[in-house]
Enzyme design. Structure first.
Site, PDB file in Angstrom:
ATOM      1  CB  VAL A 279      -9.844  -2.049   2.754  1.00  0.00           C
ATOM      2  CG1 VAL A 279      -8.908  -1.381   1.751  1.00  0.00           C
ATOM      3  CG2 VAL A 279     -10.898  -2.857   2.020  1.00  0.00           C
ATOM      4  CG  ASP A 280      -5.503  -0.299   2.114  1.00  0.00           C
ATOM      5  OD1 ASP A 280      -5.005  -1.206   1.439  1.00  0.00           O
ATOM      6  OD2 ASP A 280      -6.095   0.666   1.614  1.00  0.00           O
TER       7      ASP A 280
ATOM      8  CG  HIS B 154      -1.822   1.156   1.293  1.00  0.00           C
ATOM      9  ND1 HIS B 154      -2.951   1.240   0.497  1.00  0.00           N
ATOM     10  CD2 HIS B 154      -1.771   2.307   2.001  1.00  0.00           C
ATOM     11  CE1 HIS B 154      -3.555   2.395   0.723  1.00  0.00           C
ATOM     12  NE2 HIS B 154      -2.864   3.063   1.636  1.00  0.00           N
TER      13      HIS B 154
HETATM   14  C1  GRF Z   1       1.047   0.694  -6.281  1.00  0.00           C
HETATM   15  O1  GRF Z   1       1.230   2.034  -5.924  1.00  0.00           O
HETATM   16  C2  GRF Z   1       0.616  -0.133  -5.106  1.00  0.00           C
HETATM   17  O2  GRF Z   1       1.163   0.325  -3.900  1.00  0.00           O
HETATM   18  C3  GRF Z   1      -0.874   0.073  -5.088  1.00  0.00           C
HETATM   19  O3  GRF Z   1      -1.244   0.092  -6.450  1.00  0.00           O
HETATM   20  C4  GRF Z   1      -0.142   0.517  -7.233  1.00  0.00           C
HETATM   21  C5  GRF Z   1       0.104  -0.558  -8.237  1.00  0.00           C
HETATM   22  O4  GRF Z   1       1.072  -0.199  -9.188  1.00  0.00           O
HETATM   23  N1  GRF Z   1      -1.513  -0.966  -4.315  1.00  0.00           N
HETATM   24  P1  GRF Z   1       1.720  -1.304 -10.106  1.00  0.00           P
HETATM   25  O5  GRF Z   1       0.587  -2.011 -10.830  1.00  0.00           O
HETATM   26  O6  GRF Z   1       2.508  -2.223  -9.251  1.00  0.00           O
HETATM   27  O7  GRF Z   1       2.588  -0.541 -11.071  1.00  0.00           O
END
Ligand code: GRF
Length: 220
Positions: free
Chosen positions: A148-149, A113
């Protein structure tokens, strides 16, 4: 500590840049996990092509094709079983999971996250960090729980907020940290150096000498 590499399935919904960082890290001989498949709930996810380009098996399971979340998750579970997945790494997987699915993968499913949890759960984290005026934000890898999170935190990286940052410039700085943090956290977890105990993760500390505070703005 177990010596066999843990079999990891990655769940994505989009561009898959964190997925690529995990794939690259897992190529190292001594890495304690191997990526065995990449699954997406969105057939058009860019990351699926990237994973296939890396020679990995991929499967698109379109959530729109299912009448219920449970139906979709049953198919996901089947795919994870087909590939012999032991640990799930969510990397930009934008689908709410049922408590049943989360429980089935309890302490075996990680997520990244883009904030220092428990601050800024949910979406638009960077815009909200800027609006709050924090000087440090960052990213968190945690075990997934049904809220979530939330869930036991494995590792975090702190990232400075600069004057004049936009949500986009901050997101880019945090993303660079994500690409280093996720492979590190997965390695700690897969090797057994990070152990879950209830709602906490205990880490066998690497080096107490590195336990220094990060000041932002810097002291000098
Ligand atoms: C990342 O910023 C991740 O932390 C969040 O969604 C984004 C995904 O980016 N959960 P990617 O698909 O890995 O480029």
């Amino acid at each position: 500590m177990s010596t066999a590499k843990k079999r990891v399935g990655i769940l994505i919904s989009g561009r898959g840049s964190n997925m690529m960082s995990l794939i690259a890290a897992a190529r190292a001989a001594g890495y304690p996990a191997e990526i065995v498949c990449v699954l997406s709930n969105r057939p058009e996810a860019e990351g699926l092509l990237k994973a296939a380009g890396e020679g990995l098996p991929t499967r698109a399971i379109d959530h729109k094709g299912f009448a219920s979340r449970e139906g979709f998750e049953a198919e996901l579970d089947k795919a994870l079983a087909d590939f012999g997945v032991e640990l799930v790494a969510c990397a930009g997987f934008m689908r709410k999971m049922t408590a049943g699915f989360v429980e089935r993968w309890r302490d075996r499913m990680l997520n990244i996250h883009p904030s220092l949890l428990p601050a800024f759960k949910g979406l638009d984290t960077h815009a909200r960090a800027l609006a709050a005026g924090v000087k440090l934000t960052g990213c968190t890898v945690h075990l997934v729980r049904s809220e979530v999170d939330s869930g036991p935190i494995i590792a975090q990286a702190a990232v400075p907020v600069l004057d004049g940052d936009t949500a986009e410039s901050l997101a880019a700085r945090v993303l660079e940290a994500e690409h280093r943090l996720y492979p590190h956290a997965l390695s700690l977890f897969a090797s057994g150096a990070a152990l879950v105990s209830g709602d906490m993760v205990n880490i066998r500390q690497a080096s107490i000498n590195q336990a220094k505070p990060l000041f932002w703005p810097p002291l000098e």
